[in-house]
Design a protein around this motif. Structure first.
Motif, PDB file in Angstrom:
ATOM      1  N   ALA A  62      -7.901  -8.061  -0.878  1.00 15.96           N
ATOM      2  CA  ALA A  62      -6.870  -6.940  -0.768  1.00 15.96           C
ATOM      3  C   ALA A  62      -5.707  -7.231  -0.054  1.00 15.96           C
ATOM      4  O   ALA A  62      -4.464  -6.662   0.047  1.00 15.96           O
ATOM      5  N   GLU A  63      -5.903  -7.943   1.068  1.00 13.39           N
ATOM      6  CA  GLU A  63      -4.978  -8.177   2.254  1.00 13.39           C
ATOM      7  C   GLU A  63      -3.781  -9.173   1.705  1.00 13.39           C
ATOM      8  O   GLU A  63      -2.860  -9.393   2.361  1.00 13.39           O
ATOM      9  N   HIS A  64      -4.133  -9.644   0.382  1.00 10.81           N
ATOM     10  CA  HIS A  64      -3.107 -10.630  -0.120  1.00 10.81           C
ATOM     11  C   HIS A  64      -2.532  -9.926  -1.258  1.00 10.81           C
ATOM     12  O   HIS A  64      -1.812 -10.612  -2.170  1.00 10.81           O
ATOM     13  N   ARG A  65      -2.666  -8.654  -1.523  1.00 12.88           N
ATOM     14  CA  ARG A  65      -2.306  -7.912  -2.603  1.00 12.88           C
ATOM     15  C   ARG A  65      -1.434  -6.646  -2.373  1.00 12.88           C
ATOM     16  O   ARG A  65      -1.729  -6.136  -1.613  1.00 12.88           O
ATOM     17  N   PRO A  66      -0.066  -6.405  -3.123  1.00 16.12           N
ATOM     18  CA  PRO A  66       0.259  -5.378  -2.743  1.00 16.12           C
ATOM     19  C   PRO A  66      -0.439  -3.866  -3.200  1.00 16.12           C
ATOM     20  O   PRO A  66      -1.484  -4.066  -3.885  1.00 16.12           O
ATOM     21  N   PHE A  67      -0.030  -2.939  -2.766  1.00 17.62           N
ATOM     22  CA  PHE A  67      -0.906  -1.750  -2.852  1.00 17.62           C
ATOM     23  C   PHE A  67      -1.405  -1.423  -4.357  1.00 17.62           C
ATOM     24  O   PHE A  67      -2.416  -1.287  -4.806  1.00 17.62           O
ATOM     25  N   TYR A  68      -0.580  -1.435  -5.056  1.00 18.48           N
ATOM     26  CA  TYR A  68      -0.698  -1.298  -6.738  1.00 18.48           C
ATOM     27  C   TYR A  68      -2.187  -2.312  -7.272  1.00 18.48           C
ATOM     28  O   TYR A  68      -2.933  -1.962  -7.971  1.00 18.48           O
ATOM     29  N   GLN A  69      -1.927  -3.470  -6.852  1.00 17.25           N
ATOM     30  CA  GLN A  69      -2.984  -4.487  -7.423  1.00 17.25           C
ATOM     31  C   GLN A  69      -4.172  -4.392  -6.571  1.00 17.25           C
ATOM     32  O   GLN A  69      -5.067  -5.272  -7.223  1.00 17.25           O
ATOM     33  N   ILE A  70      -4.495  -3.356  -5.798  1.00 15.02           N
ATOM     34  CA  ILE A  70      -5.800  -3.215  -5.076  1.00 15.02           C
ATOM     35  C   ILE A  70      -6.709  -2.174  -5.805  1.00 15.02           C
ATOM     36  O   ILE A  70      -7.896  -2.231  -5.793  1.00 15.02           O
ATOM     37  N   THR A  71      -5.958  -1.403  -6.765  1.00 11.98           N
ATOM     38  CA  THR A  71      -6.778  -0.473  -7.257  1.00 11.98           C
ATOM     39  C   THR A  71      -7.880  -0.960  -8.184  1.00 11.98           C
ATOM     40  O   THR A  71      -9.071  -0.641  -8.159  1.00 11.98           O
ATOM     41  N   SER A  82     -16.284   4.810 -10.494  1.00 15.16           N
ATOM     42  CA  SER A  82     -15.229   4.247 -10.290  1.00 15.16           C
ATOM     43  C   SER A  82     -13.905   4.934 -10.075  1.00 15.16           C
ATOM     44  O   SER A  82     -13.250   4.765  -9.138  1.00 15.16           O
ATOM     45  N   PRO A  83     -13.606   5.971 -11.020  1.00 16.03           N
ATOM     46  CA  PRO A  83     -12.642   6.881 -10.482  1.00 16.03           C
ATOM     47  C   PRO A  83     -12.550   7.536  -9.323  1.00 16.03           C
ATOM     48  O   PRO A  83     -11.435   7.619  -8.703  1.00 16.03           O
ATOM     49  N   ILE A  84     -13.500   7.580  -8.630  1.00 17.19           N
ATOM     50  CA  ILE A  84     -13.703   8.258  -7.398  1.00 17.19           C
ATOM     51  C   ILE A  84     -13.034   7.363  -6.337  1.00 17.19           C
ATOM     52  O   ILE A  84     -12.271   7.501  -5.418  1.00 17.19           O
ATOM     53  N   ASN A  85     -13.490   5.858  -6.559  1.00 12.88           N
ATOM     54  CA  ASN A  85     -12.992   4.976  -5.942  1.00 12.88           C
ATOM     55  C   ASN A  85     -11.414   4.741  -5.749  1.00 12.88           C
ATOM     56  O   ASN A  85     -10.676   4.506  -4.784  1.00 12.88           O
ATOM     57  N   ASN A  86     -11.037   4.526  -7.247  1.00 13.25           N
ATOM     58  CA  ASN A  86      -9.461   4.710  -7.398  1.00 13.25           C
ATOM     59  C   ASN A  86      -8.834   5.640  -6.830  1.00 13.25           C
ATOM     60  O   ASN A  86      -7.955   5.498  -6.117  1.00 13.25           O
ATOM     61  N   MET A  87      -9.198   6.988  -6.835  1.00 14.81           N
ATOM     62  CA  MET A  87      -8.400   8.055  -6.154  1.00 14.81           C
ATOM     63  C   MET A  87      -8.483   8.275  -4.962  1.00 14.81           C
ATOM     64  O   MET A  87      -7.652   8.446  -3.842  1.00 14.81           O
ATOM     65  N   GLY A  88      -9.738   7.680  -4.177  1.00 18.04           N
ATOM     66  CA  GLY A  88      -9.698   7.664  -2.696  1.00 18.04           C
ATOM     67  C   GLY A  88      -8.732   6.793  -2.031  1.00 18.04           C
ATOM     68  O   GLY A  88      -8.205   6.751  -1.301  1.00 18.04           O
ATOM     69  N   TRP A  89      -8.682   5.566  -2.986  1.00 18.57           N
ATOM     70  CA  TRP A  89      -7.585   4.793  -2.531  1.00 18.57           C
ATOM     71  C   TRP A  89      -6.278   4.964  -2.815  1.00 18.57           C
ATOM     72  O   TRP A  89      -5.260   4.985  -1.742  1.00 18.57           O
ATOM     73  N   HIS A  90      -5.971   5.691  -3.706  1.00 14.34           N
ATOM     74  CA  HIS A  90      -4.667   6.325  -3.906  1.00 14.34           C
ATOM     75  C   HIS A  90      -4.383   7.088  -2.894  1.00 14.34           C
ATOM     76  O   HIS A  90      -3.166   7.448  -2.154  1.00 14.34           O
ATOM     77  N   MET A  91      -5.213   8.012  -2.453  1.00 12.18           N
ATOM     78  CA  MET A  91      -5.117   9.095  -1.344  1.00 12.18           C
ATOM     79  C   MET A  91      -4.837   8.569  -0.048  1.00 12.18           C
ATOM     80  O   MET A  91      -4.103   9.010   0.458  1.00 12.18           O
ATOM     81  N   THR A  92      -5.342   7.181   0.150  1.00 10.90           N
ATOM     82  CA  THR A  92      -5.308   6.816   1.484  1.00 10.90           C
ATOM     83  C   THR A  92      -3.848   6.134   1.550  1.00 10.90           C
ATOM     84  O   THR A  92      -3.175   6.167   2.592  1.00 10.90           O
ATOM     85  N   VAL A  93      -3.236   5.529   0.448  1.00  7.16           N
ATOM     86  CA  VAL A  93      -2.022   5.155   0.384  1.00  7.16           C
ATOM     87  C   VAL A  93      -1.141   6.283   0.467  1.00  7.16           C
ATOM     88  O   VAL A  93       0.253   6.221   1.189  1.00  7.16           O
ATOM     89  N   GLU A  94      -1.362   7.412  -0.112  1.00  6.15           N
ATOM     90  CA  GLU A  94      -0.242   8.538  -0.159  1.00  6.15           C
ATOM     91  C   GLU A  94      -0.417   9.055   1.300  1.00  6.15           C
ATOM     92  O   GLU A  94       0.634   9.687   1.762  1.00  6.15           O
ATOM     93  N   LYS A  95      -1.626   9.090   2.135  1.00  8.18           N
ATOM     94  CA  LYS A  95      -1.566   9.517   3.554  1.00  8.18           C
ATOM     95  C   LYS A  95      -0.641   8.576   4.186  1.00  8.18           C
ATOM     96  O   LYS A  95       0.058   8.946   5.106  1.00  8.18           O
TER      97      LYS A  95
END
Length: 404
Positions: A62-71, A82-95
């Protein structure tokens, strides 16, 4: 722990201990991990847990990928929800980006996350039944996990590893077929869940195999940083949705079920009740959507929300934005953020340090299974092998979360 049985050591000439490798085979351990057990007959004297058989270095990738490619990496943590994981990550970036989400997007996310929670709990509780010999309950309720996957497929085109949603919302609005399937599920699943409970909850054999087995005190659970249904089964009413609401969970009326003894039976009861509460939340979300403007499925953040594909194919400016977003060429703020959601197994957290570059400087996943699993070996001491298997089932250890 107090054990009323003789304990032998390897140096004892009278030793009758047997070393058993429990795993890394899937049928008993439900995942690719291992416990090296010392057995005195059928009773466990000691054990050492071993992980690392499917190590994939997600955090370093993940440290070598842009935010979108981490999903897609988050999909493969707890792949049972897995959707909970996806949305948790998206909310982190939104924060990180300080994005304000429309209420309609929050409510759509809540529907998907609660469906995911139900799918996760279906797996855990049916497997507890399976491991106590109740195959009928396993086969019967498991079909509704497929019905949930059909809803996911209608929303995003995928079922297990969903890659669902985007930073800033969803890639498309829910269509009428999706809502029809959701309403059908809300009508049919409660009937099946009630039948499932009728088959197991007061079943004498099931109670004998689970009640009073693998009891955990709330003090021990907190010392090991347990979260989720395991912690709540001990009597601690900690739920991230209530203690630190996200995605407008503060707008919903629901209860946090708690147990008393922390045994396998309490864990089963807590997860069952959480499924009922999830249904209640989804029903509320459906009603709330009726008061929100239709057609809104993402925030207004053109620098980070991917433009519609049709525009990308026909408009050079949209194509450039698409490329810059996917390749991470738009600067994000220098900041340190932590965001947590209530995953199927507990607090799923994302600790992100960003230095303004196109990839995270540091990203750490707080995987609840990894933390919850630490107690398995010490709590198994003095336990019968057959009980240890059911104990592991009730902990719902997901190997992808355990060993990222």
């Amino acid at each position: 722990m107090n054990h009323n049985h003789p304990v032998y050591t390897d140096n004892d000439p009278q030793s009758e201990l047997v070393t058993l490798n429990l795993g890394p085979t899937h049928p008993a351990t439900h995942g690719v991990f291992q416990n090296v057990l010392q057995l005195d007959g059928e009773r466990i004297v000691s054990g050492v847990s071993t992980i690392g058989y499917i190590h994939r270095a997600f955090e370093k990738i993940a440290e070598h990928r842009p935010f979108y490619q981490i999903t897609p990496l988050t999909d493969r943590l707890n792949y049972c929800s897995s959707p909970i994981n996806n949305m948790g990550w998206h909310m982190t970036v939104e924060k990180l980006l300080n994005i304000q989400m429309p209420k309609r997007v929050d409510y759509l996310r809540v529907i998907i996350m609660e469906l995911s929670r139900i799918a996760d709990h279906i797996i855990c509780n049916t497997i507890i039944g399976q491991d106590t010999g109740a195959t009928t309950t396993f086969l019967y309720l498991f079909q509704f996990r497929e019905h949930i996957y059909e809803i996911f497929e209608e929303v995003c085109g995928a079922r297990l590893t969903t890659n669902i949603g985007r930073i800033g919302g969803f890639e498309r609005d829910f269509n009428e077929i999706a809502f029809t399937k959701i309403n059908k599920f809300l009508k049919e699943f409660p009937v099946a869940l009630k039948e499932f409970e009728n088959l197991l909850t007061r079943n004498r054999i099931f109670i004998d195999r689970t009640a009073g087995v693998a009891e955990v005190t709330k003090e021990a659970a907190l010392e090991y940083s347990w979260t989720g249904p395991l912690l709540r089964a001990t009597g601690v009413d900690y739920d991230v949705r209530v203690s630190d609401p996200y995605s407008s969970y503060q707008d919903f009326d629901f209860e946090v079920p708690v147990g008393t003894s922390g045994d396998i039976y309490d864990r089963y009861l807590v997860r069952n009740e959480e499924m009922w509460q999830s249904l209640r939340i989804i029903e509320q979300a459906i009603l709330k959507l009726k008061t929100e403007p239709k057609g809104i499925f993402h925030a207004d953040v053109p620098d980070f929300y991917l433009p519609p594909k049709q525009e990308v194919y026909n408009n050079m400016e949209a194509l450039i934005y698409h490329f810059k977003i996917v390749m991470g060429e738009i600067d994000a703020p220098k900041a340190e953020v932590y965001h947590a959601v209530e995953g199927g197994n507990g607090e799923l957290g994302f600790y992100l340090i960003n230095d303004g570059g196109r990839t995270p400087y540091r990203l750490h996943f707080r995987r609840p299974s990894f933390i919850n699993y630490q107690m398995f070996a010490p709590m198994s001491e003095g336990m019968l092998l057959s009980d240890a298997i059911i104990n592991m089932s009730s902990m719902n250890i997901i190997a992808g979360e355990l060993d990222a």
